[in-house]
Each structure stands twice: as structure tokens, then as C-alpha cells.
Motif scaffolding. Structure first.
Motif, PDB file in Angstrom:
ATOM      1  N   ALA A 162      42.656  37.950  64.350  1.00 36.58           N
ATOM      2  CA  ALA A 162      43.071  39.161  65.062  1.00 36.58           C
ATOM      3  C   ALA A 162      42.391  40.394  64.499  1.00 36.58           C
ATOM      4  CB  ALA A 162      44.590  39.312  64.984  1.00 36.58           C
ATOM      5  N   ILE A 163      42.250  40.435  63.183  1.00 40.28           N
ATOM      6  CA  ILE A 163      41.569  41.578  62.559  1.00 40.28           C
ATOM      7  C   ILE A 163      40.120  41.644  63.028  1.00 40.28           C
ATOM      8  CG2 ILE A 163      40.705  42.507  60.370  1.00 40.28           C
ATOM      9  CD1 ILE A 163      43.258  41.250  59.083  1.00 40.28           C
ATOM     10  N   TYR A 164      39.447  40.490  63.049  1.00 42.19           N
ATOM     11  CA  TYR A 164      38.047  40.516  63.448  1.00 42.19           C
ATOM     12  C   TYR A 164      37.883  40.836  64.926  1.00 42.19           C
ATOM     13  CZ  TYR A 164      33.105  39.857  63.284  1.00 42.19           C
ATOM     14  OH  TYR A 164      31.761  40.110  63.342  1.00 42.19           O
ATOM     15  N   GLN A 165      38.821  40.401  65.772  1.00 42.92           N
ATOM     16  CA  GLN A 165      38.770  40.788  67.181  1.00 42.92           C
ATOM     17  C   GLN A 165      38.855  42.302  67.323  1.00 42.92           C
ATOM     18  OE1 GLN A 165      41.956  38.672  69.045  1.00 42.92           O
ATOM     19  NE2 GLN A 165      40.797  36.779  69.294  1.00 42.92           N
ATOM     20  N   ASP A 166      39.735  42.915  66.542  1.00 39.76           N
ATOM     21  CA  ASP A 166      39.860  44.367  66.552  1.00 39.76           C
ATOM     22  C   ASP A 166      38.550  45.022  66.128  1.00 39.76           C
ATOM     23  OD1 ASP A 166      41.340  46.809  66.803  1.00 39.76           O
ATOM     24  OD2 ASP A 166      41.568  46.855  64.628  1.00 39.76           O
ATOM     25  N   THR A 212      35.516  49.817  58.283  1.00 43.61           N
ATOM     26  CA  THR A 212      35.805  49.789  56.848  1.00 43.61           C
ATOM     27  C   THR A 212      37.282  49.511  56.596  1.00 43.61           C
ATOM     28  OG1 THR A 212      33.968  51.293  56.391  1.00 43.61           O
ATOM     29  CG2 THR A 212      35.659  51.105  54.698  1.00 43.61           C
ATOM     30  N   LEU A 213      38.160  50.135  57.376  1.00 41.49           N
ATOM     31  CA  LEU A 213      39.593  49.857  57.255  1.00 41.49           C
ATOM     32  C   LEU A 213      39.897  48.402  57.596  1.00 41.49           C
ATOM     33  CD1 LEU A 213      41.097  53.080  58.877  1.00 41.49           C
ATOM     34  CD2 LEU A 213      41.219  52.437  56.471  1.00 41.49           C
ATOM     35  N   ASP A 214      39.274  47.901  58.650  1.00 37.57           N
ATOM     36  CA  ASP A 214      39.477  46.499  59.018  1.00 37.57           C
ATOM     37  C   ASP A 214      38.938  45.563  57.937  1.00 37.57           C
ATOM     38  OD1 ASP A 214      40.780  46.998  61.387  1.00 37.57           O
ATOM     39  OD2 ASP A 214      38.978  46.847  62.631  1.00 37.57           O
ATOM     40  N   THR A 215      37.865  45.968  57.273  1.00 31.78           N
ATOM     41  CA  THR A 215      37.332  45.164  56.175  1.00 31.78           C
ATOM     42  C   THR A 215      38.356  45.058  55.051  1.00 31.78           C
ATOM     43  OG1 THR A 215      35.043  45.765  56.682  1.00 31.78           O
ATOM     44  CG2 THR A 215      35.487  44.990  54.453  1.00 31.78           C
ATOM     45  N   ASP A 216      39.031  46.159  54.746  1.00 26.02           N
ATOM     46  CA  ASP A 216      40.089  46.109  53.739  1.00 26.02           C
ATOM     47  C   ASP A 216      41.178  45.119  54.146  1.00 26.02           C
ATOM     48  OD1 ASP A 216      38.902  48.009  52.076  1.00 26.02           O
ATOM     49  OD2 ASP A 216      39.922  49.684  53.048  1.00 26.02           O
ATOM     50  N   ASP A 217      41.561  45.155  55.418  1.00 24.21           N
ATOM     51  CA  ASP A 217      42.569  44.212  55.904  1.00 24.21           C
ATOM     52  C   ASP A 217      42.088  42.769  55.780  1.00 24.21           C
ATOM     53  OD1 ASP A 217      44.730  45.825  56.611  1.00 24.21           O
ATOM     54  OD2 ASP A 217      43.866  46.326  58.551  1.00 24.21           O
ATOM     55  N   LEU A 218      40.836  42.539  56.148  1.00 23.06           N
ATOM     56  CA  LEU A 218      40.288  41.189  56.089  1.00 23.06           C
ATOM     57  C   LEU A 218      40.187  40.696  54.650  1.00 23.06           C
ATOM     58  CD1 LEU A 218      39.197  39.093  58.131  1.00 23.06           C
ATOM     59  CD2 LEU A 218      36.906  39.981  57.653  1.00 23.06           C
ATOM     60  N   LEU A 219      39.779  41.588  53.747  1.00 20.71           N
ATOM     61  CA  LEU A 219      39.683  41.209  52.340  1.00 20.71           C
ATOM     62  C   LEU A 219      41.054  40.894  51.751  1.00 20.71           C
ATOM     63  CD1 LEU A 219      36.993  43.772  51.144  1.00 20.71           C
ATOM     64  CD2 LEU A 219      36.760  41.278  51.138  1.00 20.71           C
ATOM     65  N   ALA A 220      42.076  41.592  52.217  1.00 23.79           N
ATOM     66  CA  ALA A 220      43.430  41.286  51.754  1.00 23.79           C
ATOM     67  C   ALA A 220      43.807  39.860  52.142  1.00 23.79           C
ATOM     68  CB  ALA A 220      44.426  42.284  52.347  1.00 23.79           C
ATOM     69  N   GLU A 221      43.482  39.463  53.370  1.00 26.98           N
ATOM     70  CA  GLU A 221      43.733  38.090  53.799  1.00 26.98           C
ATOM     71  C   GLU A 221      42.908  37.103  52.972  1.00 26.98           C
ATOM     72  OE1 GLU A 221      45.864  36.906  56.636  1.00 26.98           O
ATOM     73  OE2 GLU A 221      46.648  38.761  55.763  1.00 26.98           O
ATOM     74  N   ASP A 222      41.678  37.468  52.691  1.00 25.40           N
ATOM     75  CA  ASP A 222      40.809  36.595  51.910  1.00 25.40           C
ATOM     76  C   ASP A 222      41.354  36.412  50.497  1.00 25.40           C
ATOM     77  OD1 ASP A 222      38.542  35.019  51.467  1.00 25.40           O
ATOM     78  OD2 ASP A 222      37.371  36.721  50.734  1.00 25.40           O
TER      79      ASP A 222
END
Length: 605
Positions: A481-485, A522-532
Motif C-alpha cells: 500500500a505504501i508503494y502504491q501511494d 521521502t516520507l513514504d520511504t520512511d514508512d517503507l523502511l519502518a516496515e523493512d
């Protein structure tokens, strides 16, 4: 992190000789953008003031060496500014040359001549300090500044740090311009007294941020609204409470303030700072994932890097390899497969390429905030003999010989295209794309942990029954979902060329939108890294369960221990685990856990 903005369009109005879109501070709900809120009592739901933790610090602006960290200190943490004596002297000399130009009958765009479609219109002739001219210019300038309160269309910018970033960048670059001394001082005073103008987000097409900067001009003369130390009030009241007199602008002060890309370049400075933090975590999270997958580290090794000598890619591989020093991955393991999924093998390539795009953006951003992007260009002390074209009849029309107003100093004032914010606008898009290409590798490698072809074992093979049998929430639907955004922000923005102002201004860079997209990615990257991190640290627990003596490398062990402890506390508190992971990532820079390797040389480092 989606917000809505609001604002009301009043249509088009004439502001001096410029056509600007007009709006109000309050109004109807508008389309969603990254900085706004749903309609409230003043057109936004929430205003995000800064926390001035560095208000005791003072940064000296010279016009030449403003850093990204200094912009952040002023914009985000309330540091104060002062102009160096040399910067004040340079600005005063340019102002004197401007006044002398009119005395000598030299045509100057946006001063004794009009601007835009009125560029051939004579505004006045002779000495600008003569009583009749002086009174006319003061009245004209004051009217223009006051009309700045109506400039632009909402939604209102609701992050104080963005407006302060714009102001500190303009204060630094305006030292190259012919601003009146009172204008220069007022901009410094607004920053230091934390008077932050209400700025409408849609007042610029990217070729000079005229609307947002004219909103600042309105506050200077006590028109419209602003925030005084985070509290919204009429600008006249804020000036009074701060003990400041409203500005009396003069000469070409409307031009000197607004002919700049400070809105976009101020936001870009914040972006460069935040993106660096995200990229550092991307490298460290990759190291954790390699440990979690029991990966082959051959893609990072010297034979591979020597065969493809791209500096940023080699550097990134070296710093990830260094963070793994001491890891069990360097021990022989008969169950380790020879080659990982492409997303794991290529992450150093994608990370390094994103760093390279960041380095180009940082380099050009530093040039942008330490030089003049103003029209016209002012050069005090330049002579006809300094360059062959200056001694031709065409250029000699713009030569000011010097006299009383310039204290005998000579020079040139000429029209230009320095307001065109390239290559910075290109860099913003290139960086956005590079980050997205890095992020798809992060998203994909998380999913590969569900395949025993790569992991060899299942968590349930080694974790005790009743223990944590599944990740804390990393990967899966959330990361998809984050990457779709993110994908909606990574398409290039089509070049624009609307013929505005009677077709005079026919190019637009759209830098406002480009920097917003880069921020969102960049904000979405932070979200994705949190999942990672949630996924990767779970798999480190699995690898520890296989062999408790395993080390993941000094840096990886330190990051894993701190993150795991924070997540255990979050689980106890019942907090949303993803939010806790993001909070950890933002509060704990990756540099706490690994120093890294010296980056390739960059100009202005």
C-alpha cells in the motif's frame, strides 16, 4: 501522510506590473496537497508551528556559505540570523548603483521601467530621491506590498518551517540584490522575532516564487495575517507586539524581495536534509536484511565493485560491507544459497544510485541558495574592459558610470533569466525517481522472506511454540500500500509553457509541485523502511534462534538491539507498531550505529 488544504480563489488581479493569482487566507475546501488541512476557522484545520529549541543560536549569513544544516536550524528549530558586514556592504553597494542608474538615465527592468508586459513602460525619470519621485515611489511600493496579502491561491502552507526556510534563503541571496537597507533588515527581523507570514501554497508556477514572497512582503507592511510565535493574528498586531515598525519599502523593493525561487529552494533544503537521513537508514536496513536472509555478500565484494567502477555504487557497497564487519555472513555455511533474489543483490546498486541523485541535488541546491536568481542582475565594480561584450554599444546602454548615490562606484544592471530554476528543478525529479527505484527493491525484498527457497527455513522451525511466530507487521499489505501511494508521485511532471502576462512569461518549471512530490516520496520511504525494519529484525531473531552465538556485525547488532527494545516497549504500551517503528527511525539517526565510509567528493561539501 496526506493532508488537505483549503483556500478561495478571487480570480486574477493586477499587482503592480505583474499578473498574479489572488486568494484569501480563509475560504472553501480545496484539493489535497502535502501541506494543508481541512477548512477551519482560518482556512486550515491545523497549523504546525516549529519547536524553537535552537533559538539561542545565531547564524551569520554571508551570501556564500549557507549550509543545509543551517537552513534547517533556522527553519525548523528557530535559530536566529544576522548579516555579515561584508554582506550588508555588498547589498548597500548594489542599492546605491540602482539609484545612480536612474539618475544617469539607464533603463532598469522593474525599477524605472515596468515589469513583464510593461517592461518598456517608463515609471519615472531622473533622481529617485528627488521629492516628487521619492513620494511617488514610496506610495507605489507600499501599495504593491499591501496587495501582497491577496496574492496566491490556497490552501495555505501550514508548516511554519517551510515559510521560515523560504525567508532564510531569501535573506541570504538578497544580499546580492539592490534591496533597500530597511527591506533587508525587516526580513532579518521577521525571522528573529518569529513572525511567520501566512503564505498561500499556489502562488507560483516555478519561474520565480512571486506569490509566496509577496505574501511575506504584506506582513512587512502590516497587511494581512501572520503567525507570531505560532499564534495567528493580523500582521499589524504582530509587528506591534514585536516592537517593529511597518516597513516603508522604496525603489525596487517589490522586485528585490519577490524575484527569487526561495520558496522552492527553501523547501528543497529541508528535503535534502530529511532525505539524507532516510538514505542512511536504507543502507543500515539493507545490512539487517542481509543478515536476516543469511545472504551471500558476494555482490558487495571487491571483485564485483572493481568490475563496475561507479563511485557512488562502489561507495555504498563498501559502507554496507563495513557495517557487516564481524557478521556470521562471513563464516562458511553449507545451507547458504549461492545467490539471493535480485532485490537483495541489487539493493546496494539502487541505494548507491539514489545517493548519487541526492548528491547532485545537494550540490545544485547549495549553489542555488548561495547565489543570485534575481532579475535584473546587479554587478557593482564591473567595467567595460572586463568582458568583450560589455564594451559593445548594446551592453554599454546598461553601464552605470557612478556618482553620488553609488558613492562613485560603477557597474552594470542587466535583464536576465536567472529566475529559471534549472538545474534544481531537474534534480528534484531525478531524485524522486531514484528514490522510488530504491524503494521498489526494499518492497520486493521484504516479500522474498516468505519464500523458503531463499530463507531455507521457516520461522516455526526454530522459534518456540507460542512465541512470536510471525513478523510484527513488516511487509505484506502494508508495504504494498505504501508503494502504491508512492507511485502516484513518481511520474515525471510534463513540461509547462503557458503564455502568461500577454505571452511574455511563457515558461514554467513547476518546482512547487516537484519539491512536494520529492517530499512525499521521502516520507513514504520512511514508512517503507519502518516496515523493512520490522520484518528484518524479526528474521534476526529467527537467525539467533538457529544459533545464539551469531553476530550480525557491530553496526547491525547495535541497531537491532535498540530497535528491538523499542518495539517491545511499544507492544507493551499497545501503540500501533508501525507508528512506533517510524518514530524510532526519525528519532534515531542511523549514524548512531555506524559511522560509514567517506562519501565521494561533492562540491560545497
Amino acid at each position: 501522510m496526506t493532508h488537505q488544504w483549503c483556500g478561495a480563489a478571487y480570480g486574477s488581479c493586477l499587482m503592480a506590473s505583474l499578473v498574479l493569482l489572488c486568494g484569501s487566507a480563509a475560504g472553501q475546501v480545496s484539493a489535497a496537497e502535502p501541506d494543508g488541512g481541512v477548512s477551519g476557522p482560518y482556512g486550515i484545520e491545523t497549523y504546525n508551528p516549529i519547536t524553537p529549541t535552537e533559538s539561542d543560536e545565531t547564524i551569520t549569513l554571508t551570501g556564500h556559505d549557507l549550509t543545509i544544516d543551517q537552513v534547517v536550524a533556522v527553519a525548523r528549530y528557530g535559530a536566529k540570523v544576522r548579516l555579515s558586514p561584508q554582506a550588508r556592504a555588498r547589498s548597500l553597494a548594489a542599492y546605491g548603483l540602482l539609484l545612480e542608474a536612474a539618475r544617469e538615465g539607464v533603463p532598469v527592468y522593474w525599477f524605472d521601467r515596468g515589469a513583464g508586459a510593461n517592461r518598456e513602460t517608463v515609471i519615472f525619470s531622473g533622481d529617485p530621491l528627488a521629492p516628487q519621485n521619492k513620494a511617488m515611489l514610496e506610495k507605489r511600493q507600499l501599495g504593491i506590498f499591501r496587495r501582497g496579502a491577496r496574492s496566491g491561491i490556497g490552501p495555505q502552507v501550514n508548516r511554519e518551517e517551510i515559510v521560515r526556510a523560504m525567508m532564510v534563503v531569501r535573506a541570504n541571496t538578497m544580499t546580492f540584490e539592490a534591496a533597500s537597507p530597511q527591506l533587508t533588515q525587516m526580513l532579518v527581523d521577521l525571522i528573529n522575532d518569529r513572525i511567520t507570514p501566512v503564505v498561500q501554497s499556489r502562488g507560483t508556477v516555478g519561474e520565480g516564487d512571486l506569490g509566496p514572497l509577496s505574501n511575506i512582503g504584506a506582513t512587512m507592511v502590516g497587511a494581512g495575517y501572520c503567525y507570531y510565535r505560532g499564534v495567528r493574528m493580523p500582521a499589524s498586531q504582530a509587528l506591534q507586539e514585536a516592537g517593529l515598525k511597518p516597513l516603508q519599502p522604496f525603489a525596487a523593493d517589490d522586485s528585490e524581495l519577490t524575484s527569487s525561487n526561495a520558496y522552492a529552494s527553501g523547501r528543497a533544503a529541508l528535503l535534502v536534509h530529511d532525505a539524507e537521513a532516510a538514505l542512511n537508514w536504507a543502507d543500515l536496513a539493507y545490512a539487517l536484511d542481509l543478515n536476516g536472509m543469511n545472504s551471500s555478500i558476494t555482490p558487495l565484494s571487491a571483485p564485483v565493485q572493481l568490475n563496475r567502477p561507479f563511485p557512488w555504487l562502489n561507495w555504498d557497497a563498501k559502507r554496507v560491507l563495513d557495517s557487516l564487519r564481524g557478521s556470521y555472513l562471513f563464516d562458511a555455511d553449507p545451507k547458504r544459497i549461492i545467490q539471493d533474489p535480485e532485490s537483495l543483490r541489487a539493493s546496494a546498486v539502487r541505494d548507491g544510485a539514489a545517493w548519487e541523485a541526492w548528491g547532485a541535488l545537494r550540490t545544485d541546491e547549495l549553489l542555488q541558495i548561495n547565489s543570485s536568481d534575481h532579475n535584473p542582475a546587479v554587478r557593482v565594480g564591473l567595467s567595460p574592459s572586463d568582458s568583450w561584450e560589455l564594451n559593445t554599444p548594446e551592453l554599454l546602454k546598461y553601464y552605470i558610470k557612478g556618482g553620488p548615490d553609488s558613492h562613485g562606484m560603477h557597474g552594470y544592471i542587466v535583464s536576465d533569466a536567472n529566475w529559471d530554476p534549472y538545474p534544481l528543478a531537474n534534480d528534484l525529479e531525478a531524485f524522486t525517481t531514484a528514490m522510488a527505484n530504491m524503494d521498489i527493491a526494499i518492497s520486493q525484498r521484504m516479500s522474498r522472506f516468505s519464500n523458503t527457497f531463499f530463507t531455507v527455513i521457516r520461522p516455526s522451525d526454530v522459534l518456540p511454540r507460542g512465541g512470536r511466530a510471525f513478523p510484527r507487521g513488516g511487509g505484506g499489505y502494508g508495504s504494498a500500500a505504501i508503494y502504491q501511494d508512492m507511485q502516484s508521485y513518481t511520474n515525471p511532471i510534463p513540461p509547462a509553457g503557458d503564455a502568461l502576462v500577454q505571452t511574455v512569461e511563457d515558461l514554467q518549471s513547476e518546482s512547487r509541485i516537484k519539491v512536494q512530490h520529492a517530499e512525499k516520496v521521502t516520507l513514504d520511504t520512511d514508512d517503507l523502511l519502518a516496515e523493512d525494519l520490522l520484518n528484518g529484525t524479526f528474521w534476526l531473531r529467527v537467525r539467533k534462534a538457529q544459533d545464539a552465538s551469531r553476530s550480525f556485525g557491530k553496526a547491525a547488532d547495535a541497531a537491532y538491539g535498540a530497535f528491538d527494545q523499542a518495539m517491545q516497549e511499544a507492544e507493551t504500551d499497545g501503540a500501533p507498531i508501525h507508528d512506533a517503528a517510524v518514530s524510532f527511525l526519525l528519532a534515531n539517526p542511523a549514524s548512531k550505529y555506524f559511522a560509514g565510509i567517506q562519501a565521494p567528493p561533492m562540491p560545497h561539501s
